[in-house]
Design an enzyme around this catalytic site. Sequence first.
Site, PDB file in Angstrom:
ATOM      1  N   CYS A   2       0.827  -1.193   0.000  1.00  0.00           N
ATOM      2  CA  CYS A   2       0.000   0.000   0.000  1.00  0.00           C
ATOM      3  C   CYS A   2       0.865   1.247   0.000  1.00  0.00           C
ATOM      4  CB  CYS A   2      -0.908  -0.010   1.232  1.00  0.00           C
ATOM      5  SG  CYS A   2      -1.801  -1.567   1.472  1.00  0.00           S
ATOM      6  N   LEU A  51      -3.816  -1.542  -1.414  1.00  0.00           N
ATOM      7  CA  LEU A  51      -3.890  -2.578  -2.436  1.00  0.00           C
ATOM      8  C   LEU A  51      -4.184  -3.872  -1.682  1.00  0.00           C
ATOM      9  CD1 LEU A  51      -3.444  -3.306  -5.471  1.00  0.00           C
ATOM     10  CD2 LEU A  51      -1.089  -3.842  -4.865  1.00  0.00           C
ATOM     11  N   ILE A  53      -4.474  -7.478  -0.595  1.00  0.00           N
ATOM     12  CA  ILE A  53      -3.825  -8.735  -0.949  1.00  0.00           C
ATOM     13  C   ILE A  53      -4.211  -9.849   0.015  1.00  0.00           C
ATOM     14  CG2 ILE A  53      -1.600  -9.892  -1.287  1.00  0.00           C
ATOM     15  CD1 ILE A  53      -2.139  -7.745  -3.364  1.00  0.00           C
ATOM     16  N   ILE A  54      -4.203  -9.554   1.302  1.00  0.00           N
ATOM     17  CA  ILE A  54      -4.526 -10.524   2.350  1.00  0.00           C
ATOM     18  C   ILE A  54      -5.689  -9.987   3.178  1.00  0.00           C
ATOM     19  CG2 ILE A  54      -3.675 -11.638   4.455  1.00  0.00           C
ATOM     20  CD1 ILE A  54      -0.897 -11.678   3.214  1.00  0.00           C
ATOM     21  N   GLY A  80       3.502  -3.068   3.040  1.00  0.00           N
ATOM     22  CA  GLY A  80       4.326  -4.253   2.892  1.00  0.00           C
ATOM     23  C   GLY A  80       3.542  -5.528   3.124  1.00  0.00           C
ATOM     24  N   GLU A  81       4.250  -6.592   3.398  1.00  0.00           N
ATOM     25  CA  GLU A  81       3.646  -7.881   3.727  1.00  0.00           C
ATOM     26  C   GLU A  81       4.509  -8.567   4.785  1.00  0.00           C
ATOM     27  OE1 GLU A  81       0.804  -8.728   2.674  1.00  0.00           O
ATOM     28  OE2 GLU A  81       0.504  -7.729   0.736  1.00  0.00           O
ATOM     29  N   ASP A 104      -2.281  -9.634   8.068  1.00  0.00           N
ATOM     30  CA  ASP A 104      -0.925  -9.580   8.613  1.00  0.00           C
ATOM     31  C   ASP A 104      -0.632  -8.279   9.344  1.00  0.00           C
ATOM     32  OD1 ASP A 104      -1.093  -8.208   6.173  1.00  0.00           O
ATOM     33  OD2 ASP A 104       1.027  -8.480   5.739  1.00  0.00           O
ATOM     34  N   SER A 370       9.999 -12.186  -7.712  1.00  0.00           N
ATOM     35  CA  SER A 370      11.153 -11.842  -8.526  1.00  0.00           C
ATOM     36  C   SER A 370      12.435 -12.250  -7.808  1.00  0.00           C
ATOM     37  CB  SER A 370      11.152 -10.337  -8.824  1.00  0.00           C
ATOM     38  OG  SER A 370      12.099 -10.010  -9.819  1.00  0.00           O
ATOM     39  N   GLY A 371      13.563 -12.201  -8.519  1.00  0.00           N
ATOM     40  CA  GLY A 371      14.811 -12.762  -7.991  1.00  0.00           C
ATOM     41  C   GLY A 371      15.805 -11.768  -7.432  1.00  0.00           C
TER      42      GLY A 371
END
Length: 645
Positions: A2, A51, A53-54, A80-81, A104, A370-371
């Site tokens: 967010c 946004l 998500i959870i 964040g998450e 979370d 992503s990496g």
Amino acid sequence: MCGLLGFISADASAPQYVSAVENALPCMHHRGPDDSGTWHDNNVIFGFNRLSIIDIAHSHQPLQWGPADQPERYSLAFNGEIYNYVELREELQAAGYTFNTEGDSETIVVGFHHWGQEVVEHLRGMFAFGIWDSQKEELFLARDQFGIKPMYYSTSAAGTVFASEKKCILSMADALEISTELDVRALAHYTDLQYVPEPESLHKAIRRVESGCFATVKPGGELKQERWFEPRFPERKVAAGDEDKVFQKIAEALEDSVAKHMRADVTVGSFLSGGIDSTAIATLAKRHNPDLLTFTTGFEREGYSEVDVAAESAAAIGAEHIVKVVSPEEYAAAVPKIIWYLDDPVADPSLVPLYFVAAEARKHVKVVLSGEGADELFGGYTIYKEPLSLAPFEKVPSPINGVLAKLGAALPDGMRGKSLLERGTMPLEDRYYGNARSFNYQQLERVLRHVRPEWDHREVTAPIYAKSRDMDPVARMQHLDLFTWMRGDILVKADKITMANSLELRVPFLDKVVFEAAESLPTDLKISHGTTKYALRKAMERIVPAHVLHRKKLGFPVPMRHWLAGDELYSWARENIEASQTDDLINKAEVLKMLDEHRVSMNTGSGPDHSRRLWTVIAFMIWHGIFVEKRIDPQIDQRDYPVSL
């Protein structure tokens, strides 16, 4: 994932600034188009764009929580998450706490009540958050270990404002009497390094809470920042025959991290660039999502695309693959918009293809993996091999070392052995400045109007090097990159460019458990057998398709040096340089000279490649045209954003 915006008043006058916060929130509508809201008391205002998500139906923010006798003691705004929120929730419930949501974010504020400031050490995830304790009348701000999520702040006579995006603070500058003066020292650092290093920004009055730090501030007080996480690389020897145990530990840590990062109430996809890092993440993600979608981008020019390799990898793991090819015309048209989203320029041409592939991904998913971070943690950059090749110089007595240094300096440029002698006799602190540098000091003097010798890269790197004296040379380079290139370039573009498309990007390599598996690797398990990331490659042998294991890393390469010399971008670059109103900051004649030299060099095959330097200056000029001159329209949808920006 967010966008947060908050303000703590110096004199209990917060209510008079509520409208300013509400008017600034749309500046980062892209970070949270699903929900928006504000909360305030006399001291503090929190604004939020979500946004979801959870726990999509609940977990609205700003969030209030407190113990039974003070049910609204704490207020939280969190970006964040937290991937271990399920485990933390169970631990806190066992300690007697009750929860009102299934998300979370609530675990952070309950954990803060239980552990205090040490809550950050229990969190496994990416985060930037603010908690207001109405009983203590103190604001607590924190960022994650690596700086995945951003937080800007500014203090004036009115109080302290903090936000996920700098443009929100700029939109409140008049109301809060915040100076918008340009920081010419930060400009010198940016021009040298290609990014603005933390804690700076290009506005002198706006700084950043640093990665791995928390801060406290009381009404009318100063913001006091403290580091809670210092990455260390304590080398431990691995007994002969125990290497497989090390590789297994890495594999298990990454498998667990990806599993945690897949937690979401929406569909999760994965970027796939063709190298081992993103392929490892996508392969592990496929185990949790049989219908995994993978995304990559490239260009039509040969040698500047990993599309074919990425498609081969996607087929090998059984993922549906989606490709976005970017033309030079699309590239140039998108640059102003992308720089607006960045807040400060980052002179990395791969930002643009990342923007397009993120936009494509957002049509299908709300979260991607992503990496990023694998190179810094496991020793993936080719330059990390250098301490091994220069090791013989460490045994040379100082007097002889000095003679060799003078010999190297005396040799003609381009002569075989000159670079080896110069770098071998030079201390690491002087020869390695991080993973990117556009200009040396002499070039800076020719291009910038305001520059001082003490503003070169050493001003940024010296304090970091001072903390790594007990590490081996390769570990020192990794440590430096964690504080410079990774948080200044890689994570800025990862956050800002994906969030520009309302897409959440998760980086499983930058996980506390994965870091614990990587931090004590000996050098011979990082750089070994002629390759980089040796231990990671061994750990991934049973997971990643064979054609990827030892492939050279490309990422999203951009044919910038060809475009700036050719019909694609030469005229575009010249027009931007000539139109820029930065004559008091930049010697435009020198920049135009560089552009023409570069064109001749590329067309004749002989001469300097100025593409990185040119792109660094042009990106700043476009930024200046947007944020200072107000001359360039970034083409942001004005239905969602204030026209004043």
